[in-house]
Each structure stands twice: as structure tokens, then as C-alpha cells.
Design a protein around this motif. Sequence first.
Motif, mmCIF file in Angstrom:
data_model
loop_
_atom_site.group_PDB
_atom_site.id
_atom_site.type_symbol
_atom_site.label_atom_id
_atom_site.label_comp_id
_atom_site.label_asym_id
_atom_site.label_seq_id
_atom_site.Cartn_x
_atom_site.Cartn_y
_atom_site.Cartn_z
ATOM 1 N N GLN A 306 43.540 64.016 28.403
ATOM 2 C CA GLN A 306 42.476 63.054 28.721
ATOM 3 C C GLN A 306 41.998 62.336 27.450
ATOM 4 O O GLN A 306 41.787 61.124 27.445
ATOM 5 C CB GLN A 306 41.296 63.761 29.393
ATOM 6 C CG GLN A 306 41.574 64.133 30.848
ATOM 7 C CD GLN A 306 40.599 65.168 31.395
ATOM 8 O OE1 GLN A 306 39.649 65.586 30.728
ATOM 9 N NE2 GLN A 306 40.848 65.614 32.618
ATOM 10 N N ILE A 307 41.827 63.119 26.361
ATOM 11 C CA ILE A 307 41.392 62.529 25.074
ATOM 12 C C ILE A 307 42.442 61.524 24.589
ATOM 13 O O ILE A 307 42.112 60.423 24.147
ATOM 14 C CB ILE A 307 41.150 63.631 24.012
ATOM 15 C CG1 ILE A 307 39.961 64.511 24.394
ATOM 16 C CG2 ILE A 307 40.916 63.006 22.628
ATOM 17 C CD1 ILE A 307 39.784 65.762 23.528
ATOM 18 N N MET A 308 43.726 61.906 24.703
ATOM 19 C CA MET A 308 44.803 61.004 24.274
ATOM 20 C C MET A 308 44.761 59.703 25.073
ATOM 21 O O MET A 308 44.961 58.612 24.543
ATOM 22 C CB MET A 308 46.163 61.694 24.413
ATOM 23 C CG MET A 308 46.380 62.796 23.391
ATOM 24 S SD MET A 308 47.925 63.701 23.634
ATOM 25 C CE MET A 308 49.134 62.556 22.939
ATOM 26 N N ILE A 313 46.246 57.161 22.499
ATOM 27 C CA ILE A 313 47.226 57.814 21.626
ATOM 28 C C ILE A 313 48.521 57.961 22.431
ATOM 29 O O ILE A 313 48.515 58.564 23.514
ATOM 30 C CB ILE A 313 46.730 59.205 21.166
ATOM 31 C CG1 ILE A 313 45.426 59.069 20.363
ATOM 32 C CG2 ILE A 313 47.795 59.925 20.341
ATOM 33 C CD1 ILE A 313 44.651 60.366 20.206
ATOM 34 N N PRO A 314 49.630 57.393 21.944
ATOM 35 C CA PRO A 314 50.882 57.507 22.706
ATOM 36 C C PRO A 314 51.281 58.971 22.927
ATOM 37 O O PRO A 314 51.093 59.805 22.031
ATOM 38 C CB PRO A 314 51.906 56.795 21.810
ATOM 39 C CG PRO A 314 51.116 55.965 20.858
ATOM 40 C CD PRO A 314 49.801 56.659 20.677
ATOM 41 N N LYS A 315 51.828 59.256 24.100
ATOM 42 C CA LYS A 315 52.258 60.622 24.417
ATOM 43 C C LYS A 315 53.291 61.141 23.416
ATOM 44 O O LYS A 315 53.377 62.332 23.154
ATOM 45 C CB LYS A 315 52.867 60.667 25.827
ATOM 46 C CG LYS A 315 51.861 60.426 26.933
ATOM 47 C CD LYS A 315 52.566 60.390 28.288
ATOM 48 C CE LYS A 315 51.577 60.201 29.420
ATOM 49 N NZ LYS A 315 52.230 60.180 30.733
ATOM 50 N N THR A 316 54.095 60.216 22.878
ATOM 51 C CA THR A 316 55.193 60.620 21.986
ATOM 52 C C THR A 316 54.790 60.611 20.506
ATOM 53 O O THR A 316 55.636 60.808 19.640
ATOM 54 C CB THR A 316 56.385 59.663 22.153
ATOM 55 O OG1 THR A 316 55.902 58.317 21.968
ATOM 56 C CG2 THR A 316 57.015 59.792 23.527
ATOM 57 N N ASP A 317 53.500 60.401 20.217
ATOM 58 C CA ASP A 317 53.032 60.381 18.823
ATOM 59 C C ASP A 317 53.358 61.729 18.167
ATOM 60 O O ASP A 317 52.896 62.777 18.630
ATOM 61 C CB ASP A 317 51.514 60.139 18.793
ATOM 62 C CG ASP A 317 50.985 59.894 17.381
ATOM 63 O OD1 ASP A 317 51.516 60.499 16.432
ATOM 64 O OD2 ASP A 317 50.030 59.106 17.232
ATOM 65 N N GLY A 340 56.209 63.337 29.498
ATOM 66 C CA GLY A 340 56.489 62.582 28.280
ATOM 67 C C GLY A 340 55.805 63.030 27.005
ATOM 68 O O GLY A 340 55.910 62.372 25.969
ATOM 69 N N TYR A 341 55.082 64.171 27.041
ATOM 70 C CA TYR A 341 54.400 64.664 25.832
ATOM 71 C C TYR A 341 55.370 65.444 24.939
ATOM 72 O O TYR A 341 56.411 65.928 25.403
ATOM 73 C CB TYR A 341 53.217 65.566 26.218
ATOM 74 C CG TYR A 341 52.106 64.829 26.930
ATOM 75 C CD1 TYR A 341 51.105 64.165 26.212
ATOM 76 C CD2 TYR A 341 52.066 64.763 28.326
ATOM 77 C CE1 TYR A 341 50.099 63.470 26.874
ATOM 78 C CE2 TYR A 341 51.059 64.068 28.995
ATOM 79 C CZ TYR A 341 50.076 63.429 28.257
ATOM 80 O OH TYR A 341 49.086 62.735 28.914
ATOM 81 N N ASN A 342 55.005 65.578 23.665
ATOM 82 C CA ASN A 342 55.779 66.417 22.730
ATOM 83 C C ASN A 342 55.450 67.878 22.992
ATOM 84 O O ASN A 342 54.296 68.293 22.829
ATOM 85 C CB ASN A 342 55.401 66.088 21.275
ATOM 86 C CG ASN A 342 55.791 64.683 20.878
ATOM 87 O OD1 ASN A 342 56.839 64.184 21.275
ATOM 88 N ND2 ASN A 342 54.946 64.028 20.092
ATOM 89 N N VAL A 343 56.454 68.639 23.390
ATOM 90 C CA VAL A 343 56.242 70.056 23.722
ATOM 91 C C VAL A 343 57.285 70.906 23.011
ATOM 92 O O VAL A 343 58.461 70.539 22.949
ATOM 93 C CB VAL A 343 56.352 70.292 25.255
ATOM 94 C CG1 VAL A 343 56.112 71.763 25.592
ATOM 95 C CG2 VAL A 343 55.367 69.413 26.017
ATOM 96 N N ALA A 344 56.833 72.048 22.485
ATOM 97 C CA ALA A 344 57.764 72.992 21.855
ATOM 98 C C ALA A 344 57.488 74.394 22.364
ATOM 99 O O ALA A 344 56.336 74.764 22.601
ATOM 100 C CB ALA A 344 57.602 72.951 20.336
ATOM 101 N N LYS A 345 58.547 75.133 22.550
ATOM 102 C CA LYS A 345 58.423 76.558 22.877
ATOM 103 C C LYS A 345 58.668 77.368 21.601
ATOM 104 O O LYS A 345 59.628 77.105 20.870
ATOM 105 C CB LYS A 345 59.470 76.965 23.928
ATOM 106 C CG LYS A 345 59.129 76.569 25.358
ATOM 107 C CD LYS A 345 58.040 77.440 25.946
ATOM 108 C CE LYS A 345 58.030 77.389 27.472
ATOM 109 N NZ LYS A 345 56.853 78.113 28.025
#
Length: 389
Positions: A306-308, A313-317, A340-345
Amino acid sequence: MAASPFNNTERAFALKSDSELERAYFLFKMISKEPLVRIGTAMTKFALNANLPVEGLIRATVFDHFCGGTSEDDCLPTVDRLYEAGVSSVLDFSVEGKEEEEQFELCMNKILEITAFAKDKEAMPIVVFKPTGVGRFALWQKVTEGKELSISESSEWDRVVERIDIICNACAVSDIEVLIDGEESWMQGAADDLVAAMMAKYNKERVVVYNTLQCYRWDRLDYLKKLHVEAKARKFKIGMKIVRGAYMEKENSRAKEKGYPTPICASKQATDDNFNTVMRYMFEHLEDISIFLGTHNEDSCMLATQIMDEMNIPKTDNQVWFGQLYGMSDHISFNLAADGYNVAKYVPFGPVKDVMPYLIRRAEENTSVAGQTNRELELLKAEKKRRKL
């Protein structure tokens, strides 16, 4: 709850076969029962110490669910599968509790190997290590307390600083980011100072080095604000992973035993509020701070999106990453990635026997956070039902 973007179980468990789904359901069902975790933990420790042939059983159940493999190469199929679903991997060499110089050198070399391994792999943009992986806990504590070091301790400390510098330098050269985990408060002061020095050295043009803020500590927002002032004055950027924290019982009991005020927030709600306040501060200063949100909390993840949105703020920033542990909270990781967000496991790996302390800690943590385990079970049950239909 119907409106939650994290309820899409088809996306959340797309990588799991029916048998893997059943195994996950079985494991979380076991973890939800505290007596079973206690008995299972004791039996596993006994069996491994007695060299009983149980590694195959462990590997086929709890290890394969929560770990990527026994070596970097062993993890590759997992890394590739995750990346096909838009999720990056942070290989975490999860061998804990070593105390000898030889082991610290081995740990440093392992991080350097992972960095070299990750260098040309888009799926692996980040590496991680713990301060106590490269130096003795008691030494970190002594430096934190400001006590005078003996001559041998001074040279030992110099080697700790050198190891961390070598790792940060290798990451800078390889265009890889490095997360340095947070640990107990009574050794963390020295780690904070040393990581800030590495940020000042390597985070001039872009963020390479990240420290960790454990937001169950009520003093962390003040610490971040002071670091921010220092960073602006010295013209470096801040990298910060924020988590709630993993040593609460230890922290509270030590504070009680030693007679000092606990560094831990007074309640779960206070911790949640602190996490969200710290997170918002970081988003408001994105020109100076890169964020890695290490959380399994749906509300905080939703608030971040929500803040993004509010701040365009682009999802891919690349300055904003979401991170969860492998084998947990797939409904958060895969739904965020699909959007489309940057996600890491975080993908733990290492020899089965050496990784068991980590796995036992995971099981115990899950047992103590009943809501987390129940949520996992509810989602797994929903996906089983959806597939049957």
C-alpha cells in the motif's frame, strides 16, 4: 480475510506436486503439536548423535521441505524452479554454533564460494551470513561491552574484521548484495558498528551491504535514525533487512537474570507497530535506504504494498525486496511475485547433520507461533480441497 491477496492457493502452491502438498500438510500438522515437537527433537538429536541410519528419513521429510539441498549444486533445481515462478533465492549455509578459527575460515570461504556461484545467476542476487559464522560469540560480546582485549584477542578481532571485509569486497566486485543477520543484543553492538563501517566503505554508489534490524527491540528506530544522520554526513547509503526477531525468550530471561530492562517490546502489538513504523520510515527515505523486508506477517506485507502504491514506488524497484524462508509462507512469496514484486526465499543448505540445529529451531519457532502454523494448515487444506474439485 476474503479480500486478502494472499488467499490464492493455486498460485501459492503451484510448484508443489500433490505428494509434496501432502508432506507439507503432514509436517505442519506435526509442528502444531508442541509435545510431538519436543519428543521428535529429542529423538532426532539422539539418533544423529548415535549415528543411527536416519538421515534418509530426515532428508525425505523435514529437510527437503525446509532446505534446498546439501550443497550449492544440490540446490540448483530448487533455485531454478523458484525463479521460474519469479522468486529469487538467497542460499543460506545454515551450519550453526561453531567456535574455532578453522571453522570461521571455512565459513568465510563457503560464503565466497556461494558469491562466485551466484555471480552469473540472475536467480541469486543476494548472499547472507551471520556475524558468529566468522567470529566467536564471546569476542563479539567483549567488543560490544567495550572491554579491553588481550593481545591475542586483538589479533583475533582483526581477523574477524578482515573476514567480513573480504566477503563484502567479493560481493561488491561480483555485483551481489550481502545480508548480515542480526543476533543477540549483547553482541549486536559490535556487529552494528562493523557493518556500518562496511556500508561506509562499499555503499557509496549503490547498496551492497545490509545490516539487520530486529524490530522486537524497542530501540531500533532510534538506532536507524542515528545511522541515517551518519550516512548522510559520510555520504554512504544504508542497506537494512528488517525482521521481527528470533531470540525473544533468550533476551527476556537474560535481562531478568542480570537485572537490566529488557530490550524487547512489551507486547506482540508493540512489536508489530514498531516493525511497521521502522518500515514506513525507510520507505520515506528510499533515496538513502534500501529495504529487505524479512517477514511472514501478511499485514506488514500488505501495508508495504500500500505504501509503495501511495508513493508511486515501482514494484520492481531493486531498493525494495520481500523475503520469506523456504518451505514457509508460500502464499505470501508466490502471490507477491506473481503480482510483480521483488521476492526472495532464504534457502538453507548444508550437510543434513549440520543443518539439524537450524531445522529444530525452525520447528520450535513455528510451535511457539501458533497462528503461523494454523494459517499454513488452513491454506494447505484449502489447496487440497481445490485440487480435489
